[in-house]
Design a protein around this motif. Structure first.
Motif, mmCIF file in Angstrom:
data_model
loop_
_atom_site.group_PDB
_atom_site.id
_atom_site.type_symbol
_atom_site.label_atom_id
_atom_site.label_comp_id
_atom_site.label_asym_id
_atom_site.label_seq_id
_atom_site.Cartn_x
_atom_site.Cartn_y
_atom_site.Cartn_z
ATOM 1 N N VAL A 182 13.788 -24.003 6.823
ATOM 2 C CA VAL A 182 13.932 -23.649 5.410
ATOM 3 C C VAL A 182 14.966 -24.565 4.762
ATOM 4 O O VAL A 182 16.127 -24.176 4.554
ATOM 5 N N PRO A 183 14.598 -25.808 4.446
ATOM 6 C CA PRO A 183 15.519 -26.669 3.702
ATOM 7 C C PRO A 183 15.640 -26.157 2.272
ATOM 8 O O PRO A 183 14.641 -25.747 1.668
ATOM 9 N N SER A 184 16.864 -26.146 1.720
ATOM 10 C CA SER A 184 17.044 -25.549 0.397
ATOM 11 C C SER A 184 17.983 -26.374 -0.468
ATOM 12 O O SER A 184 18.794 -27.163 0.026
ATOM 13 N N CYS A 185 17.859 -26.160 -1.779
ATOM 14 C CA CYS A 185 18.733 -26.786 -2.773
ATOM 15 C C CYS A 185 18.838 -25.799 -3.924
ATOM 16 O O CYS A 185 17.877 -25.607 -4.675
ATOM 17 N N THR A 186 19.996 -25.145 -4.062
ATOM 18 C CA THR A 186 20.174 -24.108 -5.074
ATOM 19 C C THR A 186 21.492 -24.331 -5.798
ATOM 20 O O THR A 186 22.494 -24.722 -5.183
ATOM 21 N N ASP A 187 21.495 -24.052 -7.111
ATOM 22 C CA ASP A 187 22.687 -24.354 -7.906
ATOM 23 C C ASP A 187 23.520 -23.125 -8.250
ATOM 24 O O ASP A 187 24.492 -23.232 -9.009
ATOM 25 N N THR A 188 23.160 -21.970 -7.716
ATOM 26 C CA THR A 188 23.947 -20.752 -7.899
ATOM 27 C C THR A 188 23.981 -19.990 -6.589
ATOM 28 O O THR A 188 23.118 -20.179 -5.716
ATOM 29 N N VAL A 189 24.970 -19.097 -6.463
ATOM 30 C CA VAL A 189 25.009 -18.242 -5.281
ATOM 31 C C VAL A 189 23.797 -17.310 -5.272
ATOM 32 O O VAL A 189 23.253 -16.991 -4.208
ATOM 33 N N ALA A 190 23.372 -16.885 -6.459
ATOM 34 C CA ALA A 190 22.181 -16.035 -6.536
ATOM 35 C C ALA A 190 20.959 -16.758 -5.974
ATOM 36 O O ALA A 190 20.162 -16.183 -5.221
ATOM 37 N N GLY A 191 20.801 -18.030 -6.338
ATOM 38 C CA GLY A 191 19.677 -18.799 -5.822
ATOM 39 C C GLY A 191 19.753 -18.959 -4.316
ATOM 40 O O GLY A 191 18.753 -18.791 -3.599
ATOM 41 N N TYR A 192 20.934 -19.303 -3.825
ATOM 42 C CA TYR A 192 21.124 -19.402 -2.372
ATOM 43 C C TYR A 192 20.800 -18.077 -1.697
ATOM 44 O O TYR A 192 20.124 -18.038 -0.654
ATOM 45 N N SER A 193 21.261 -16.983 -2.294
ATOM 46 C CA SER A 193 21.039 -15.671 -1.692
ATOM 47 C C SER A 193 19.563 -15.334 -1.620
ATOM 48 O O SER A 193 19.093 -14.745 -0.632
ATOM 49 N N ARG A 194 18.818 -15.698 -2.655
ATOM 50 C CA ARG A 194 17.373 -15.425 -2.619
ATOM 51 C C ARG A 194 16.715 -16.129 -1.441
ATOM 52 O O ARG A 194 15.888 -15.547 -0.733
ATOM 53 N N VAL A 195 17.084 -17.389 -1.236
ATOM 54 C CA VAL A 195 16.477 -18.149 -0.139
ATOM 55 C C VAL A 195 16.935 -17.594 1.205
ATOM 56 O O VAL A 195 16.138 -17.446 2.136
ATOM 57 N N ARG A 196 18.220 -17.283 1.304
ATOM 58 C CA ARG A 196 18.716 -16.737 2.566
ATOM 59 C C ARG A 196 18.062 -15.390 2.868
ATOM 60 O O ARG A 196 17.639 -15.137 4.008
#
Length: 303
Positions: A182-196
């Motif tokens: 799951v490579p990811s690129c997110t600009d907010t903690v919310a975005g990171y949290s969704r992927v995690r």
């Protein structure tokens, strides 16, 4: 079979030359290999630091940055193929934009490439695009999913937003995938949290291992990837033989570097066959029930 995975929380740096980029990537790979890593995972849009090779003006422009990175992509893939061969490891190359011409029209995708000691294994294009990719970059979905049958096991790739859609991971795992990258690129903690959260849910549902690799840090010279939040992590099902939290390894938020985990793929097979729960086996039952949804309306009380 025990597998040593290294997943990167990867900062995007300015490079004045190709040699500087090659030196950075080589150092990162050598550091992971020195710790015993066999599978190295780099993030979504990790290739965007190549925009610096086009100069400051190009890097600041969304379209020009995309074009520069796409132009350097073949060289980048060749570099990672060489590193995989030299160190006898498998590497998920940093994803980035690809521009291909089909019947006279340019088709843009966000592509992750898997390489191994014998060379190129294959590509996975992102399946479901974010609003930024659709509306600002005009990057479209790829065609189809791939399961890579490797010496390390069967590997699937769900790029960032893709990890939030259960049917994609399910299709890969039904074809034998034991590890989902799951490579990811997110600009907010919310975005990171969704992927995690998506990565952990996919590990739960499919009784498999998921590996998240994010970009981290600020990039004031490239608006396309100007802010990056996240933490690298490796997850499994919270089931018999696994950590009770499902977290095999996790780095600190926005902390660059490698996160390492030892993964027993025999445990994936054991969980699917005889785990404390059998979500992977019982999925079809949930699908059958989902087809019988009925609407029940409240009856108004009689006066």
């Amino acid at each position: 079979m025990t597998l040593h995975i290294a997943t990167a929380a990867y900062p995007l740096d300015w490079h004045d030359s190709w040699d500087a980029y090659e030196a950075k990537v080589t150092q990162w790979v050598e550091a992971a290999v020195a710790e015993g890593a066999q599978l190295l995972v780099f993030p979504e849009y990790g290739a965007m630091e190549l925009a610096s090779l086009g100069g400051a003006e190009a890097a600041r422009d969304l379209e020009a940055a995309l074009q520069v990175v796409a132009r350097y992509r073949p060289e980048m893939e060749t570099l990672f193929i060489d590193l995989a061969f030299r160190h006898r490891v498998h590497i998920l190359v940093p994803s980035g934009p690809v521009i291909e011409n089909h019947t006279g029209a340019d088709i843009r995708t966000n592509r992750a490439t898997l390489v191994g000691p014998a060379g190129l294994i294959g590509h996975q294009d992102k399946a479901v695009m974010t609003r930024f990719e659709r509306e600002d970059w005009q990057i479209g979905a790829g065609e189809g999913l791939q399961v890579f049958d490797t010496a390390l096991g069967r590997i699937g790739i769900t790029i960032c937003y893709d990890s939030e859609f259960p049917l994609l991971a399910r299709a890969l795992c039904e074809k034998g995938a034991e590890i989902l990258l799951v490579p990811s690129c997110t600009d907010t903690v919310a975005g990171y949290s969704r992927v995690r959260i998506g990565a952990q849910a996919r590990a739960l549902e499919n009784q498999c291992v998921t590996v998240q690799s994010p970009t981290v840090g600020d990039v004031d010279w490239c608006p396309a990837v100007d802010t990056n939040r996240g933490a690298a992590g490796v997850f499994g099902p919270p089931d018999t033989g696994w950590p009770e939290t499902g977290v095999l390894a996790e780095g600190g938020l926005d902390s660059p570097g490698w996160v390492h985990a030892q993964v027993d793929l025999d445990q994936v097979r054991q969980s699917r066959h005889d785990g404390g729960v059998l979500l992977f086996q019982h999925w079809p039952e949930s699908a059958d029930q989902a087809e019988t949804v009925a609407i029940v309306r409240e009856t108004a009380p009689q006066p």
